[in-house]
Scaffold this active site. Sequence first.
Site, PDB file in Angstrom:
ATOM      1  N   ALA A   1     -17.471  -0.185  -0.646  1.00  0.00           N
ATOM      2  CA  ALA A   1     -16.602  -0.799   0.474  1.00  0.00           C
ATOM      3  C   ALA A   1     -17.195  -2.166   0.343  1.00  0.00           C
ATOM      4  CB  ALA A   1     -16.472   0.072   1.432  1.00  0.00           C
ATOM      5  N   HIS A   2     -18.343  -2.201   0.852  1.00  0.00           N
ATOM      6  CA  HIS A   2     -18.972  -3.569   1.322  1.00  0.00           C
ATOM      7  C   HIS A   2     -18.729  -4.478   0.100  1.00  0.00           C
ATOM      8  CE1 HIS A   2     -22.091  -0.725   0.867  1.00  0.00           C
ATOM      9  NE2 HIS A   2     -23.054  -1.885   0.313  1.00  0.00           N
TER      10      HIS A   2
ATOM     11  N   LEU B   1     -24.878  14.482  -2.093  1.00  0.00           N
ATOM     12  CA  LEU B   1     -26.048  14.842  -1.181  1.00  0.00           C
ATOM     13  C   LEU B   1     -25.610  14.649   0.166  1.00  0.00           C
ATOM     14  CD1 LEU B   1     -28.816  13.115  -3.197  1.00  0.00           C
ATOM     15  CD2 LEU B   1     -28.562  15.308  -3.118  1.00  0.00           C
TER      16      LEU B   1
ATOM     17  N   HIS C   1     -40.733  -4.960  20.315  1.00  0.00           N
ATOM     18  CA  HIS C   1     -41.300  -3.620  20.384  1.00  0.00           C
ATOM     19  C   HIS C   1     -41.082  -2.942  21.686  1.00  0.00           C
ATOM     20  CE1 HIS C   1     -44.999  -1.136  20.283  1.00  0.00           C
ATOM     21  NE2 HIS C   1     -45.051  -1.273  21.525  1.00  0.00           N
TER      22      HIS C   1
ATOM     23  N   GLY D   1       0.364   4.630   2.876  1.00  0.00           N
ATOM     24  CA  GLY D   1       0.823   4.805   4.080  1.00  0.00           C
ATOM     25  C   GLY D   1      -0.077   4.440   5.285  1.00  0.00           C
TER      26      GLY D   1
ATOM     27  N   GLU E   1       0.866  -1.222   0.046  1.00  0.00           N
ATOM     28  CA  GLU E   1      -0.020  -0.072  -0.051  1.00  0.00           C
ATOM     29  C   GLU E   1       0.822   1.279   0.054  1.00  0.00           C
ATOM     30  OE1 GLU E   1      -2.275   2.973  -0.343  1.00  0.00           O
ATOM     31  OE2 GLU E   1      -3.415   0.877  -0.217  1.00  0.00           O
ATOM     32  N   LYS E   2       0.698   2.079  -0.824  1.00  0.00           N
ATOM     33  CA  LYS E   2       1.535   3.307  -1.016  1.00  0.00           C
ATOM     34  C   LYS E   2       1.063   4.288  -0.176  1.00  0.00           C
ATOM     35  CE  LYS E   2      -0.424   5.297  -5.576  1.00  0.00           C
ATOM     36  NZ  LYS E   2      -0.028   5.446  -6.887  1.00  0.00           N
TER      37      LYS E   2
ATOM     38  N   THR F   1      -6.388  -1.892  -6.587  1.00  0.00           N
ATOM     39  CA  THR F   1      -5.891  -0.569  -6.267  1.00  0.00           C
ATOM     40  C   THR F   1      -7.084   0.340  -6.188  1.00  0.00           C
ATOM     41  OG1 THR F   1      -5.817  -0.832  -8.693  1.00  0.00           O
ATOM     42  CG2 THR F   1      -3.799  -1.076  -7.423  1.00  0.00           C
TER      43      THR F   1
ATOM     44  N   LYS G   1     -18.704  10.016   7.525  1.00  0.00           N
ATOM     45  CA  LYS G   1     -19.935   9.648   8.468  1.00  0.00           C
ATOM     46  C   LYS G   1     -19.605  10.333   9.872  1.00  0.00           C
ATOM     47  CE  LYS G   1     -21.487   7.452   5.455  1.00  0.00           C
ATOM     48  NZ  LYS G   1     -20.690   8.045   4.574  1.00  0.00           N
TER      49      LYS G   1
END
EC number: 1.8.1.4
Length: 499
Positions: free
Chosen positions: A354-355, A217, A478, A59, A56-57, A174, A74
């Site tokens: 992502a999921h 949005l 409930h 970092g 992974e570049k 990637t 989020k």
Amino acid sequence: MLRIRSLLNNKRAFSSTVRTLTINKSHDVVIIGGGPAGYVAAIKAAQLGFNTACVEKRGKLGGTCLNVGCIPSKALLNNSHLFHQMHTEAQKRGIDVNGDIKINVANFQKAKDDAVKQLTGGIELLFKKNKVTYYKGNGSFEDETKIRVTPVDGLEGTVKEDHILDVKNIIVATGSEVTPFPGIEIDEEKIVSSTGALSLKEIPKRLTIIGGGIIGLEMGSVYSRLGSKVTVVEFQPQIGASMDGEVAKATQKFLKKQGLDFKLSTKVISAKRNDDKNVVEIVVEDTKTNKQENLEAEVLLVAVGRRPYIAGLGAEKIGLEVDKRGRLVIDDQFNSKFPHIKVVGDVTFGPMLAHKAEEEGIAAVEMLKTGHGHVNYNNIPSVMYSHPEVAWVGKTEEQLKEAGIDYKIGKFPFAANSRAKTNQDTEGFVKILIDSKTERILGAHIIGPNAGEMIAEAGLALEYGASAEDVARVCHAHPTLSEAFKEANMAAYDKAIHC
């Protein structure tokens, strides 16, 4: 000896000589990319007994999602909603506030950054726990069985020398990057991408957004709550391109009530900075009337989607096929033209979520181990974390009509849900689409509080072919918001009780 002394006396020469050295390592599986697809694949591969490495570049692990996407957005959405609630709802909820309620932008951003830092650090700990070798550096193909890892200038912890990794299996993950808008230069100050929008140093008086999709949005919701006048410019006649039509209209209605202004069926002609006035000047045109309009904003957000990222990968060096949209071409088992090179996540086909990427990462590794892996592309949920939240999975009404499938609809409003009433949060509804003959659930669409959490039940029902009655006959606690999902299913095959 003289050669060594001369190099030590010449730092530049010594540095350049060191960079020519290479270290050779061997691994069963190497994943290029440490985002949701890549890091999950790496952990799963190690759990299944493979000698695994991840390159992974950036970092920091977690990819776009964790660093400049899902997670930081989020944090901003949650905290801006709390701020908005205190401003607009405290009194009616019996909370008296003495003094002004203000946003401290520095601390607002720090809260976001702290969450990101904790989660990225957590993934590194998971790598150590599962014995995944982590190379911080640029990963590219040396040939179809070797990966070269090179140092990244200025990156703390980067590999110090080039590494050549001799690999049995390679997984390319990637990811993606922001799609540029022709003729508009992003500077991440006045004209920003989603990355820049996450880190604004002050709240703009006016924010114009190009693109009425989820990213635009969500960011519009954040800054509208904080006091910005938000204008959304969308080329299509409705927002939320992949949403069910009825839900999209309801979403626009709720967001408009919150202060967002929408210019639909509108294209952007130009946008440029005017530093004398400290604004961005935007020219837009109505696609129906061809009438042009001049807009001004302190910040312009370009949110027109993302595109696959393969820069520096060396895909062309080994002849990996790339389609017209820049995606690496694969078969239904994630294989490129080389069976030992698999591709997952945003860099290939399917929704850039992502999921979805995580599921592909796991499935690809399971295929390496057992020859079998599973991703149900008809059951990938989508969520927009506005307020009310919007979530959906399966088919929309429009898709069912186009396919000629007879269907029935069940709906239930949150206004009739007891938990929503106690929370004073009753906007929206649950909408269930079922097959007219079999009554199997075909799609679920929720606009309302906690829609993103509730959609998981719909996904489970879809995965196992449940009917509306199957769901309705499950006892739901409930008072909970999930009862609205039960009642919508009751309404689909019979009648709801509380509506």
